[in-house]
Design a protein around this motif. Sequence first.
Motif, PDB file in Angstrom:
ATOM      1  N   UNK A  76       0.874  -1.170   0.000  1.00 26.77           N
ATOM      2  CA  UNK A  76       0.000   0.000   0.000  1.00 26.77           C
ATOM      3  C   UNK A  76       0.912   1.222   0.000  1.00 26.77           C
ATOM      4  N   UNK A  77       0.558   2.229  -0.780  1.00 24.70           N
ATOM      5  CA  UNK A  77       1.347   3.451  -0.770  1.00 24.70           C
ATOM      6  C   UNK A  77       0.436   4.632  -1.034  1.00 24.70           C
ATOM      7  N   UNK A  78       0.683   5.702  -0.324  1.00 23.37           N
ATOM      8  CA  UNK A  78      -0.112   6.918  -0.427  1.00 23.37           C
ATOM      9  C   UNK A  78       0.750   8.053   0.110  1.00 23.37           C
ATOM     10  N   UNK A  79       0.588   9.274  -0.406  1.00 20.76           N
ATOM     11  CA  UNK A  79       1.379  10.392   0.127  1.00 20.76           C
ATOM     12  C   UNK A  79       1.195  10.604   1.631  1.00 20.76           C
ATOM     13  N   UNK A  80       0.103  10.145   2.191  1.00 23.44           N
ATOM     14  CA  UNK A  80      -0.117  10.315   3.624  1.00 23.44           C
ATOM     15  C   UNK A  80       0.698   9.329   4.468  1.00 23.44           C
ATOM     16  N   UNK A  81       1.251   8.297   3.846  1.00 25.01           N
ATOM     17  CA  UNK A  81       2.059   7.310   4.566  1.00 25.01           C
ATOM     18  C   UNK A  81       3.522   7.723   4.533  1.00 25.01           C
ATOM     19  N   UNK A  82       4.245   7.506   5.628  1.00 31.61           N
ATOM     20  CA  UNK A  82       5.663   7.857   5.659  1.00 31.61           C
ATOM     21  C   UNK A  82       6.486   6.943   4.764  1.00 31.61           C
ATOM     22  N   UNK A  83       6.045   5.713   4.563  1.00 32.88           N
ATOM     23  CA  UNK A  83       6.687   4.779   3.648  1.00 32.88           C
ATOM     24  C   UNK A  83       5.667   3.722   3.254  1.00 32.88           C
ATOM     25  N   UNK A  84       5.903   3.013   2.139  1.00 33.61           N
ATOM     26  CA  UNK A  84       4.945   1.986   1.719  1.00 33.61           C
ATOM     27  C   UNK A  84       4.786   0.891   2.782  1.00 33.61           C
ATOM     28  N   UNK A  85       3.590   0.341   2.870  1.00 33.02           N
ATOM     29  CA  UNK A  85       3.302  -0.750   3.798  1.00 33.02           C
ATOM     30  C   UNK A  85       3.256  -2.045   2.996  1.00 33.02           C
ATOM     31  N   UNK A  86       4.227  -2.922   3.243  1.00 25.96           N
ATOM     32  CA  UNK A  86       4.291  -4.191   2.518  1.00 25.96           C
ATOM     33  C   UNK A  86       3.410  -5.211   3.214  1.00 25.96           C
TER      34      UNK A  86
END
Length: 146
Positions: A76-86
């Motif tokens: 998962x990746x979104x500008x609101x996340x500090x880094x992608x969630x695998x």
Amino acid sequence: MNIGQFKSANGQLIGSIATATIDLARLGLRPVESDNERAPAYEIVTLNVARRWVQIGALWELTSNSTGEVFYQGKLDDPSLSEPLQITLFGNNDEGFRVVWNRPQPRRENMDGTRQTRRKANDDGFGTGNATDNGQLADADEMPAF
């Protein structure tokens, strides 16, 4: 660590993912139709604040070398996340999927660019997670004791 689930509802895979800082209460898995063998199996979509479905990730179908079990892996990746969630999904369309998260190990290189052999990580008191090295959910007898 299990952080969510997906279940079939009216022919669609709907689910949620929640951690200490992320609460995605309404996610969907949209099948990808492509002739490209490298295409993902699913797009991960969520409802945004305007109640529109937007893509925030993708999942690729993989097969375990040891058991032959099919599972899905992606991020998962979104500008609101500090880094992608695998994430990795285990299960099937009929019974549903459980979402497992595992922190990837950093790659270590020597000064000459060759890869270092892995050293045992220091114990941080949180255990080792519930996924094996190849991304499968560990059996209960393989789980670390806390």
